[in-house]
Design a protein around this motif. Sequence first.
Motif, PDB file in Angstrom:
ATOM      1  N   ASP A  15       8.889 -24.128 -11.181  1.00 48.13           N
ATOM      2  CA  ASP A  15       8.546 -24.563  -9.818  1.00 48.13           C
ATOM      3  C   ASP A  15       7.729 -25.851  -9.837  1.00 48.13           C
ATOM      4  N   GLN A  16       6.805 -25.936 -10.774  1.00 52.82           N
ATOM      5  CA  GLN A  16       6.007 -27.159 -10.881  1.00 52.82           C
ATOM      6  C   GLN A  16       6.872 -28.347 -11.276  1.00 52.82           C
ATOM      7  N   ILE A  17       7.809 -28.123 -12.186  1.00 51.21           N
ATOM      8  CA  ILE A  17       8.716 -29.196 -12.605  1.00 51.21           C
ATOM      9  C   ILE A  17       9.564 -29.651 -11.434  1.00 51.21           C
ATOM     10  N   ASP A  18      10.098 -28.694 -10.662  1.00 46.69           N
ATOM     11  CA  ASP A  18      10.916 -29.049  -9.503  1.00 46.69           C
ATOM     12  C   ASP A  18      10.117 -29.836  -8.476  1.00 46.69           C
ATOM     13  N   ASP A  19       8.859 -29.450  -8.258  1.00 48.33           N
ATOM     14  CA  ASP A  19       8.003 -30.182  -7.324  1.00 48.33           C
ATOM     15  C   ASP A  19       7.742 -31.605  -7.820  1.00 48.33           C
ATOM     16  N   GLU A  20       7.522 -31.735  -9.115  1.00 49.29           N
ATOM     17  CA  GLU A  20       7.258 -33.057  -9.694  1.00 49.29           C
ATOM     18  C   GLU A  20       8.498 -33.950  -9.592  1.00 49.29           C
ATOM     19  N   VAL A  21       9.679 -33.372  -9.832  1.00 50.35           N
ATOM     20  CA  VAL A  21      10.926 -34.138  -9.706  1.00 50.35           C
ATOM     21  C   VAL A  21      11.101 -34.610  -8.267  1.00 50.35           C
ATOM     22  N   LEU A  22      10.812 -33.727  -7.310  1.00 52.20           N
ATOM     23  CA  LEU A  22      10.923 -34.099  -5.902  1.00 52.20           C
ATOM     24  C   LEU A  22       9.969 -35.241  -5.563  1.00 52.20           C
ATOM     25  N   LYS A  23       8.750 -35.158  -6.061  1.00 54.95           N
ATOM     26  CA  LYS A  23       7.757 -36.210  -5.821  1.00 54.95           C
ATOM     27  C   LYS A  23       8.215 -37.544  -6.426  1.00 54.95           C
ATOM     28  N   LEU A  24       8.770 -37.485  -7.633  1.00 57.29           N
ATOM     29  CA  LEU A  24       9.242 -38.702  -8.295  1.00 57.29           C
ATOM     30  C   LEU A  24      10.462 -39.290  -7.587  1.00 57.29           C
ATOM     31  N   LYS A  25      11.328 -38.440  -7.066  1.00 57.06           N
ATOM     32  CA  LYS A  25      12.496 -38.937  -6.329  1.00 57.06           C
ATOM     33  C   LYS A  25      12.079 -39.658  -5.048  1.00 57.06           C
ATOM     34  N   LYS A  26      11.034 -39.134  -4.387  1.00 59.69           N
ATOM     35  CA  LYS A  26      10.523 -39.818  -3.193  1.00 59.69           C
ATOM     36  C   LYS A  26       9.949 -41.180  -3.560  1.00 59.69           C
ATOM     37  N   GLU A  27       9.228 -41.228  -4.681  1.00 60.36           N
ATOM     38  CA  GLU A  27       8.679 -42.507  -5.130  1.00 60.36           C
ATOM     39  C   GLU A  27       9.799 -43.473  -5.506  1.00 60.36           C
ATOM     40  N   GLN A  28      10.843 -42.950  -6.145  1.00 57.74           N
ATOM     41  CA  GLN A  28      11.991 -43.781  -6.501  1.00 57.74           C
ATOM     42  C   GLN A  28      12.660 -44.353  -5.248  1.00 57.74           C
ATOM     43  N   PHE A  29      12.780 -43.532  -4.224  1.00 61.12           N
ATOM     44  CA  PHE A  29      13.358 -43.969  -2.949  1.00 61.12           C
ATOM     45  C   PHE A  29      12.533 -45.111  -2.354  1.00 61.12           C
ATOM     46  N   ASN A  30      11.200 -44.946  -2.354  1.00 63.56           N
ATOM     47  CA  ASN A  30      10.325 -45.991  -1.814  1.00 63.56           C
ATOM     48  C   ASN A  30      10.407 -47.271  -2.635  1.00 63.56           C
ATOM     49  N   LEU A  31      10.508 -47.138  -3.947  1.00 62.80           N
ATOM     50  CA  LEU A  31      10.620 -48.321  -4.800  1.00 62.80           C
ATOM     51  C   LEU A  31      11.924 -49.070  -4.550  1.00 62.80           C
ATOM     52  N   ARG A  32      12.989 -48.321  -4.280  1.00 67.43           N
ATOM     53  CA  ARG A  32      14.270 -48.978  -3.974  1.00 67.43           C
ATOM     54  C   ARG A  32      14.165 -49.810  -2.705  1.00 67.43           C
ATOM     55  N   PHE A  33      13.485 -49.273  -1.701  1.00 73.46           N
ATOM     56  CA  PHE A  33      13.303 -50.024  -0.462  1.00 73.46           C
ATOM     57  C   PHE A  33      12.435 -51.255  -0.686  1.00 73.46           C
ATOM     58  N   GLN A  34      11.393 -51.103  -1.486  1.00 70.76           N
ATOM     59  CA  GLN A  34      10.540 -52.250  -1.779  1.00 70.76           C
ATOM     60  C   GLN A  34      11.319 -53.334  -2.511  1.00 70.76           C
ATOM     61  N   ARG A  35      12.196 -52.918  -3.424  1.00 71.22           N
ATOM     62  CA  ARG A  35      12.992 -53.909  -4.151  1.00 71.22           C
ATOM     63  C   ARG A  35      13.959 -54.616  -3.211  1.00 71.22           C
ATOM     64  N   ALA A  36      14.560 -53.872  -2.290  1.00 71.25           N
ATOM     65  CA  ALA A  36      15.534 -54.454  -1.361  1.00 71.25           C
ATOM     66  C   ALA A  36      14.875 -55.444  -0.411  1.00 71.25           C
ATOM     67  N   THR A  37      13.628 -55.183  -0.034  1.00 67.66           N
ATOM     68  CA  THR A  37      12.941 -56.081   0.897  1.00 67.66           C
ATOM     69  C   THR A  37      12.134 -57.157   0.184  1.00 67.66           C
ATOM     70  N   GLY A  38      12.156 -57.145  -1.145  1.00 75.01           N
ATOM     71  CA  GLY A  38      11.445 -58.164  -1.902  1.00 75.01           C
ATOM     72  C   GLY A  38       9.952 -57.911  -2.016  1.00 75.01           C
ATOM     73  N   GLN A  39       9.497 -56.703  -1.764  1.00 72.39           N
ATOM     74  CA  GLN A  39       8.072 -56.396  -1.813  1.00 72.39           C
ATOM     75  C   GLN A  39       7.661 -55.714  -3.116  1.00 72.39           C
TER      76      GLN A  39
END
Length: 113
Positions: A15-39
């Motif tokens: 359960d802890q691993i699944d929660d950590e993966v979910l947290k990292l996927k959200k961060e990955q999503f945010n990083l993709r948006f930052q890369r697309a907008t040049g930030q």
Amino acid sequence: MTTMKASDARVMTLDQIDDEVLKLKKEQFNLRFQRATGQLENTARVRVIRRDIARLKTIASQKRAGETPVVKAEAQKSAKPVAKSRRLKASRPSPAREPARAIANKPNKTKKK
């Protein structure tokens, strides 16, 4: 920029691993948006997150399968050394990987009548 160590992840529950993966996927999503907008300032973070997700998923699948992970030191001790001739043979390129110009310069072996 800290990476998740495999030894830290192995002591976590599924359960802890699944929660950590979910947290990292959200961060990955945010990083993709930052890369697309040049930030995005820290571009290396994208790679670290991707590898952390893969590491956690691997450990989770091993736990679900009930496997005991092989520690690198143990794996190296039990691995048989490869003969020198096999190493050399593997390092040579195969004929299929020759450049096109090398194949074009070879004489044609078909019989001419």
